[in-house]
Design a protein around this motif. Structure first.
Motif, short mmCIF file in Angstrom:
data_model
loop_
_atom_site.label_atom_id
_atom_site.label_comp_id
_atom_site.label_asym_id
_atom_site.label_seq_id
_atom_site.Cartn_x
_atom_site.Cartn_y
_atom_site.Cartn_z
N LEU A 3 15.51 -80.23 -30.64
CA LEU A 3 15.18 -81.65 -30.43
C LEU A 3 14.40 -81.89 -29.14
CD1 LEU A 3 15.81 -84.57 -31.55
CD2 LEU A 3 17.71 -84.59 -29.91
N THR A 4 14.81 -81.29 -28.02
CA THR A 4 14.19 -81.59 -26.72
C THR A 4 13.17 -80.54 -26.29
OG1 THR A 4 15.97 -80.46 -25.51
CG2 THR A 4 16.26 -82.82 -25.95
N ILE A 5 12.94 -79.52 -27.11
CA ILE A 5 11.90 -78.55 -26.79
C ILE A 5 10.54 -79.22 -26.99
CG2 ILE A 5 10.81 -76.38 -27.53
CD1 ILE A 5 13.58 -75.36 -28.26
N PRO A 6 9.61 -79.06 -26.03
CA PRO A 6 8.30 -79.72 -26.18
C PRO A 6 7.60 -79.33 -27.47
CG PRO A 6 8.58 -78.88 -23.94
CD PRO A 6 9.74 -78.36 -24.74
N SER A 57 21.33 -75.42 -21.53
CA SER A 57 20.95 -74.01 -21.49
C SER A 57 19.55 -73.78 -22.04
CB SER A 57 21.97 -73.16 -22.26
OG SER A 57 23.22 -73.17 -21.61
N VAL A 58 19.16 -74.55 -23.06
CA VAL A 58 17.80 -74.44 -23.61
C VAL A 58 16.75 -74.57 -22.50
CG1 VAL A 58 16.07 -75.68 -24.98
CG2 VAL A 58 18.30 -75.18 -25.97
N ARG A 92 10.50 -68.93 -28.70
CA ARG A 92 11.42 -68.10 -29.48
C ARG A 92 12.64 -68.89 -29.93
NH1 ARG A 92 13.42 -63.15 -26.97
NH2 ARG A 92 13.01 -63.95 -24.88
N ALA A 93 13.13 -69.79 -29.08
CA ALA A 93 14.29 -70.60 -29.45
C ALA A 93 13.96 -71.53 -30.60
CB ALA A 93 14.77 -71.40 -28.25
N ALA A 94 12.78 -72.16 -30.56
CA ALA A 94 12.38 -73.06 -31.65
C ALA A 94 12.14 -72.28 -32.94
CB ALA A 94 11.12 -73.83 -31.25
N ALA A 95 11.45 -71.16 -32.85
CA ALA A 95 11.15 -70.37 -34.05
C ALA A 95 12.42 -69.80 -34.67
CB ALA A 95 10.18 -69.24 -33.69
#
Length: 393
Positions: free
Chosen positions: A51-54, A91-92, A110-113
């Motif tokens: 949600l908050t990843i650009p 942590s993200v 990598r976290a989003a993928a």
């Protein structure tokens, strides 16, 4: 003012659907403890983990206020999952705050993928994990307590001390790293599915590329915003728990409570004492919610400033979060305890599970004593001094 979400926002609408799913077995899961595995998979499927990843890195690019309103919504029925959801985002963004821009971009992508869920093993109070340098690696031995989210995490943010016990180092590593053991030994009276037990490290190797290198921005006020994210998780779990307990109590009172024999009324809801008690609890919860909303706005503004954030801007956000946190915690403790007085004796059974609201708030508040938030706000009000950035402020 009601406590309903604005479901015209698609992310909040998705959260409302998840809340109803979590509510179905919230009481049973609270009794069981352990891992909320099914709930995590529902969360993965919702797309809310990024949600908050650009957006440039594959996320939704939503503000903190959206993430923490969802934290509240989950906490209305399940304080543990609200806690896990909020801490996940802290942590993200660990690499963005404490690492290099290149590390942040890599971990974001990598976290989003991978649709990763993040936990942490970086308790700064603990002096029980030490690391020594071994060529291009650090070798870690010891353990960390209070590792919320570790039991369901794909990735962990971790910290350790050097052999002299003087310097902390931060890193991000996968949970399947050799030598890492997640013990699932959390036995608190509340927040039973947060996995806030121990993680032990037996010769765990951390490559130097995984160490978060924040020297480029060292000393800037923005680097200390991470603690405000943690505190915002706590305060919004308080808010959600208070709202959820009050709604659940109202519904029980309407449907099941019987008037006291000396009340002189035919229905429990007609008793002036019951009306006044609910009025008082609602007003207090409404006030705490409004102050929490103000803190969310302050946090969004601070985050939007990025590494240009000034000390005074950081201080203003810290005061807003501290004030909201203190009121939210005290309100949640009062609401989750006092609802039993107006629901009646039959409400106090383990099958109803209303006690989980109080137990969750009680143990949550012990991590975050309101007294020290109130002192910080009082000091600022008297002489204009902002809280010194630290572990809890």
């Amino acid at each position: 003012m009601s406590f309903d979400l604005d479901t015209s926002d698609p992310y909040l609408a998705a959260a409302a659907v998840l809340r109803e799913r979590f509510a179905v077995d919230a009481v049973a899961r609270d009794k069981q403890g352990g891992r909320p595995a099914e709930q995590l998979e529902l969360l993965r499927a919702s797309g809310l983990l990024s949600l908050t990843i650009p957006t440039a890195y594959g996320g939704q690019g939503q503000p903190w206020s959206t993430a923490f309103r969802i934290t509240r919504e989950f906490a209305k029925v399940d304080g543990s999952f609200g806690h896990l959801f909020g801490y996940h985002f802290g942590s993200v963004h660990g690499a963005y705050l404490g690492g290099s821009p290149e590390q942040a971009a890599d971990l974001y992508r990598r976290a989003a993928a991978g649709n990763w869920f993040w936990g942490n093993a970086r308790n700064s109070f603990s002096r029980t994990l030490f690391g020594r340098r071994d060529g291009a690696h650090y070798v870690l031995d010891g353990y960390k307590p209070f590792t919320s989210g570790s039991h369901i995490a794909d990735y962990l943010q971790i910290s350790w001390l050097d052999p002299s016990g003087q310097e902390f180092t931060l890193a991000a590593i996968p949970t399947d790293r050799a030598g890492l053991t997640i013990h699932h030994d959390w036995d608190g009276i509340g927040q039973r599915q947060t996995g806030s037990g121990r993680v032990s490290f037996d010769g765990v190797r951390v490559h130097e590329s995984e160490v978060l290198d924040g020297r480029r921005h060292a000393g800037r006020p923005f680097q200390s915003v991470g603690v405000l994210l943690q505190q915002s998780t706590l305060l919004n779990v308080f808010i959600g728990s208070a709202q959820g307990a009050l709604i659940a109590a109202r519904d029980y009172t309407r449907e099941h409570s019987r008037p006291w024999i000396y009340s002189g009324v035919a229905k429990h809801t007609e008793d002036p004492w019951v009306k006044r008690t609910y009025d008082d609890l609602y007003i207090r919860t409404q006030a705490a919610t409004l102050l929490a909303d103000r803190a969310l706005n302050a946090l969004d503004q601070a985050w939007g400033r990025g590494f240009d954030l000034t000390e005074s801007e950081r201080g203003e956000a810290a005061i807003a979060v501290a004030a909201a946190n203190a009121l939210a915690g005290e309100t949640a403790l009062e609401v989750t305890s006092k609802i039993f007085e107006v629901m009646g004796a039959r409400s106090a059974t383990t099958s109803n599970g209303f006690d989980r609201f109080w137990r969750n708030v009680r143990i949550h508040a012990l991590r975050n004593p309101a007294e020290y938030k109130i002192r910080n706000v009082g000091t600022w009000f008297l002489d204009g001094t902002y809280p010194e950035p630290g572990i809890f402020q």
